[in-house]
Design a protein around this motif. Structure first.
Motif, PDB file in Angstrom:
ATOM      1  N   THR A   1      20.025  78.076  38.664  1.00  0.00           N
ATOM      2  CA  THR A   1      20.662  78.921  39.668  1.00  0.00           C
ATOM      3  C   THR A   1      19.585  79.875  40.152  1.00  0.00           C
ATOM      4  OG1 THR A   1      22.821  78.758  38.615  1.00  0.00           O
ATOM      5  CG2 THR A   1      22.486  80.601  40.140  1.00  0.00           C
ATOM      6  N   ILE A   2      19.399  79.926  41.461  1.00  0.00           N
ATOM      7  CA  ILE A   2      18.369  80.771  42.048  1.00  0.00           C
ATOM      8  C   ILE A   2      19.051  81.784  42.951  1.00  0.00           C
ATOM      9  CG2 ILE A   2      16.280  80.854  43.467  1.00  0.00           C
ATOM     10  CD1 ILE A   2      17.226  77.520  42.159  1.00  0.00           C
ATOM     11  N   GLU A   3      18.759  83.061  42.713  1.00  0.00           N
ATOM     12  CA  GLU A   3      19.322  84.139  43.519  1.00  0.00           C
ATOM     13  C   GLU A   3      18.198  84.833  44.275  1.00  0.00           C
ATOM     14  OE1 GLU A   3      22.545  87.542  42.798  1.00  0.00           O
ATOM     15  OE2 GLU A   3      20.722  87.854  41.635  1.00  0.00           O
ATOM     16  N   ALA A   4      18.387  84.981  45.571  1.00  0.00           N
ATOM     17  CA  ALA A   4      17.458  85.741  46.413  1.00  0.00           C
ATOM     18  C   ALA A   4      18.140  87.047  46.786  1.00  0.00           C
ATOM     19  CB  ALA A   4      17.110  84.957  47.664  1.00  0.00           C
ATOM     20  N   VAL A   5      17.448  88.158  46.566  1.00  0.00           N
ATOM     21  CA  VAL A   5      17.953  89.487  46.915  1.00  0.00           C
ATOM     22  C   VAL A   5      17.066  90.017  48.041  1.00  0.00           C
ATOM     23  CG1 VAL A   5      18.392  91.834  46.100  1.00  0.00           C
ATOM     24  CG2 VAL A   5      18.762  89.877  44.563  1.00  0.00           C
ATOM     25  N   CYS A   6      17.696  90.361  49.151  1.00  0.00           N
ATOM     26  CA  CYS A   6      16.977  90.889  50.313  1.00  0.00           C
ATOM     27  C   CYS A   6      17.439  92.310  50.577  1.00  0.00           C
ATOM     28  CB  CYS A   6      17.258  90.048  51.557  1.00  0.00           C
ATOM     29  SG  CYS A   6      16.768  88.331  51.389  1.00  0.00           S
ATOM     30  N   GLU A   7      16.543  93.113  51.153  1.00  0.00           N
ATOM     31  CA  GLU A   7      16.909  94.486  51.467  1.00  0.00           C
ATOM     32  C   GLU A   7      16.280  94.925  52.774  1.00  0.00           C
ATOM     33  OE1 GLU A   7      15.664  96.671  48.000  1.00  0.00           O
ATOM     34  OE2 GLU A   7      13.616  96.861  48.709  1.00  0.00           O
ATOM     35  N   ALA A   8      16.912  95.928  53.363  1.00  0.00           N
ATOM     36  CA  ALA A   8      16.413  96.526  54.605  1.00  0.00           C
ATOM     37  C   ALA A   8      16.868  97.981  54.649  1.00  0.00           C
ATOM     38  CB  ALA A   8      16.950  95.772  55.817  1.00  0.00           C
ATOM     39  N   GLU A   9      16.026  98.820  55.221  1.00  0.00           N
ATOM     40  CA  GLU A   9      16.392 100.235  55.370  1.00  0.00           C
ATOM     41  C   GLU A   9      17.433 100.415  56.463  1.00  0.00           C
ATOM     42  OE1 GLU A   9      13.101 102.905  55.757  1.00  0.00           O
ATOM     43  OE2 GLU A   9      12.050 102.003  54.064  1.00  0.00           O
ATOM     44  N   HIS A  10      17.412  99.525  57.441  1.00  0.00           N
ATOM     45  CA  HIS A  10      18.331  99.619  58.578  1.00  0.00           C
ATOM     46  C   HIS A  10      18.939  98.248  58.848  1.00  0.00           C
ATOM     47  CE1 HIS A  10      16.623 103.560  59.338  1.00  0.00           C
ATOM     48  NE2 HIS A  10      15.422 103.010  59.281  1.00  0.00           N
ATOM     49  N   LEU A  11      20.183  98.244  59.264  1.00  0.00           N
ATOM     50  CA  LEU A  11      20.848  97.009  59.653  1.00  0.00           C
ATOM     51  C   LEU A  11      20.460  96.657  61.084  1.00  0.00           C
ATOM     52  CD1 LEU A  11      24.401  97.721  58.211  1.00  0.00           C
ATOM     53  CD2 LEU A  11      22.489  96.526  57.108  1.00  0.00           C
TER      54      LEU A  11
ATOM     55  N   GLY B   1      22.512  91.748  68.681  1.00  0.00           N
ATOM     56  CA  GLY B   1      22.360  90.305  68.501  1.00  0.00           C
ATOM     57  C   GLY B   1      23.294  89.742  67.456  1.00  0.00           C
ATOM     58  N   GLU B   2      23.071  88.489  67.127  1.00  0.00           N
ATOM     59  CA  GLU B   2      23.984  87.800  66.222  1.00  0.00           C
ATOM     60  C   GLU B   2      23.935  88.322  64.789  1.00  0.00           C
ATOM     61  OE1 GLU B   2      23.174  83.629  65.500  1.00  0.00           O
ATOM     62  OE2 GLU B   2      21.063  83.938  65.958  1.00  0.00           O
ATOM     63  N   GLN B   3      22.920  89.120  64.449  1.00  0.00           N
ATOM     64  CA  GLN B   3      22.855  89.706  63.118  1.00  0.00           C
ATOM     65  C   GLN B   3      23.226  91.192  63.117  1.00  0.00           C
ATOM     66  OE1 GLN B   3      19.742  88.244  60.300  1.00  0.00           O
ATOM     67  NE2 GLN B   3      18.750  87.497  62.179  1.00  0.00           N
ATOM     68  N   ALA B   4      23.834  91.667  64.175  1.00  0.00           N
ATOM     69  CA  ALA B   4      24.215  93.086  64.257  1.00  0.00           C
ATOM     70  C   ALA B   4      25.050  93.473  63.034  1.00  0.00           C
ATOM     71  CB  ALA B   4      24.989  93.360  65.543  1.00  0.00           C
TER      72      ALA B   4
END
Length: 177
Positions: free
Chosen positions: A35-45, A49-52
């Protein structure tokens, strides 16, 4: 990052491997349901666009994990380039074993891995430069996936870590904060 948004996505793959220098049973050919888990992060959303409103669209993250991890590794064998005895078993008929391994070595040196189905049984073979332990796979897959996450998020998100469960009770992660 402090005060960051975080998302996580998991995939599962089945793959064989062996730990060549292991002092016990793991030196034998065997397999795992990883099982592989990827954790992503960002300071701002994303603001538009389609990822708003998102760090990264979960389906984009899944697509990248499937392309970089699942497609070359699922239902295949993961080997270390130094494991020439094991790699020799995959050499297709009519090809010198040394030439087969040399071609794999060139790919590992150039790209950090080699992936092929041109093997004796047409099976998937994925070769890395280190023993295929959960720890080394976590780092390897992190290095493969990180640039894809940055691109798919238009530079907004970063891959924070990869966690690889070799069994339901045993996991390794890269990097450790």
């Amino acid at each position: 990052m402090t005060n960051a948004y975080r998302i996580a996505r998991r995939i599962g793959i089945d793959a064989g491997h062996r730990i060549r220098l292991h002092g016990s049973k793991c030196r034998n050919l065997h397999g795992h349901r990883y099982t592989i888990e990827a954790v992503c992060e960002a300071e701002h959303l994303a603001q538009e666009g389609e990822q708003a409103g998102m760090v990264l669209d979960f389906s984009f993250l899944k697509d990248e994990m499937m392309g970089e991890i699942d497609a070359p590794c699922d239902h295949g064998f993961i080997a270390e380039i130094a494991d020439s005895e094991c790699l020799a078993m995959f050499a297709p008929g009519g090809v010198f074993v040394e030439n087969f391994i040399d071609a794999l070595r060139e790919s590992v040196e150039k790209d950090g891995f080699a992936a092929t189905t041109k093997t004796t049984l047409g099976t998937k073979l994925y070769v890395i430069g280190a023993p295929p332990t959960a720890e080394n796979l976590a780092r390897h897959w992190f290095e493969r996936l990180a640039p894809r996450i940055a691109e798919r998020s238009e530079g907004r998100a970063r891959l924070a870590k990869i966690v690889v469960w070799e069994t339901p009770n045993c996991a390794a992660e890269w990097p450790v904060a």
